[in-house]
Design an enzyme around this catalytic site. Structure first.
Site, PDB file in Angstrom:
ATOM      1  N   SER A   1      65.697  69.897  95.868  1.00  0.00           N
ATOM      2  CA  SER A   1      65.708  70.730  94.663  1.00  0.00           C
ATOM      3  C   SER A   1      65.446  69.850  93.462  1.00  0.00           C
ATOM      4  O   SER A   1      65.675  68.632  93.490  1.00  0.00           O
ATOM      5  CB  SER A   1      67.076  71.403  94.518  1.00  0.00           C
ATOM      6  OG  SER A   1      67.248  71.963  93.225  1.00  0.00           O
TER       7      SER A   1
ATOM      8  N   TYR B   1      76.525  71.372  94.374  1.00  0.00           N
ATOM      9  CA  TYR B   1      75.127  71.604  94.753  1.00  0.00           C
ATOM     10  C   TYR B   1      74.268  70.377  94.427  1.00  0.00           C
ATOM     11  O   TYR B   1      73.476  69.918  95.260  1.00  0.00           O
ATOM     12  CB  TYR B   1      74.585  72.836  94.028  1.00  0.00           C
ATOM     13  CG  TYR B   1      73.154  73.175  94.381  1.00  0.00           C
ATOM     14  CD1 TYR B   1      72.848  73.816  95.576  1.00  0.00           C
ATOM     15  CD2 TYR B   1      72.110  72.855  93.519  1.00  0.00           C
ATOM     16  CE1 TYR B   1      71.544  74.131  95.904  1.00  0.00           C
ATOM     17  CE2 TYR B   1      70.802  73.163  93.839  1.00  0.00           C
ATOM     18  CZ  TYR B   1      70.523  73.799  95.030  1.00  0.00           C
ATOM     19  OH  TYR B   1      69.218  74.101  95.352  1.00  0.00           O
TER      20      TYR B   1
END
Length: 252
Positions: A130, A142
């Site tokens: 990401s 995350y």
């Protein structure tokens, strides 16, 4: 038919980016094994679906046995499955951190351990990280999981290269998927201001890169990290400053 004859395993294949990647690879001739904890939203012809929890080691052992028996070899692995968590630094719990790490990091590690031994020379592993793995994105669980996935990818590219297996990482930016559907409107407006190409991405913007990395066209690419983010990470957070300078110059 750039993936003809290849057996490719994709995690998180029931929707979003995983579904687009599965469709693109099936269209290019691959036999796709789609893994997900959920049923597919719209089943794709040529994709064999299995209900699957990537964080469970026993399920990877069973998949290894099944693939070896029914297919003999695996040629591609796309570690796409992930969960998000937006709890900020001061409130995130150990339980939240562990759950995110279990899916986003342990899952890819177990996948590599289970499937790399079935890969022939020319095999390809694609880890989907990401833009959060390039920045200090605010959700710590995350963000930490995606930074860690970059590290795992680099180790795997080094260790598996001697077997002729490639490992690469892609870093999508803000992609329109169900996982990102709950972003507040204010967040979306702010993010759009940071993307030089002026729009959010789609799963179909990511899928062609996955096909390329699985195909033999990328036979001498390994250990690479490729952004798919409309240019967002490339300016290091300076776009709004540049826009302000440009506006001031016009007004002057």
């Amino acid at each position: 038919m750039r993936a003809a004859g290849k057996v490719v395993v994709i995690t998180g294949a029931a929707g979003g980016q995983g579904a687009a990647e599965a469709a693109a690879l099936a269209h290019e001739g691959a036999t796709v094994i789609g893994l997900d904890v959920q049923e597919p939203r719209a089943p794709i012809d040529g994709v064999h679906y299995r209900t699957f929890d990537v964080a469970r080691e026993a399920e990877w052992d069973e998949l290894h046995t099944w693939l070896k028996r029914d297919f003999g070899a695996v040629h591609g692995l796309v570690n796409n499955a992930a969960i998000t968590n937006r709890t900020p630094l001061g409130q995130v719990s150990v339980e939240e951190l562990n759950r995110v790490m279990a899916v986003n990091l342990t899952g890819p590690l177990l996948a590599i351990q289970a499937l790399a031994p079935l890969m022939t020379e020319g095999g390809s592993i694609v880890n989907v990280a990401s833009i959060a793995a390039q920045t200090g994105h605010f959700p710590p669980a995350y963000t930490a999981s995606k930074w860690a996935l970059r590290g795992l990818s680099r180790v795997a590219s080094m260790e598996l290269g001697r077997l002729g297996v490639r490992v690469n990482t892609i870093l999508p930016g803000v992609i329109v998927t169900p996982m990102a559907a709950d972003h507040p409107e204010a967040f979306t407006r702010l993010v759009l201001g940071e993307i030089p190409l002026g729009r959010r991405g789609t799963a179909e913007d990511v899928a062609p890169l996955v096909v390329f990395l699985i195909s033999d066209e990328s036979s001498w690419i390994s250990g690479a990290e490729i952004s798919v983010d409309g240019g967002q990470a490339g300016h290091g957070g300076m776009k709004q400053l540049a826009d302000a300078v440009r506006t001031a110059a016009v007004e002057a």
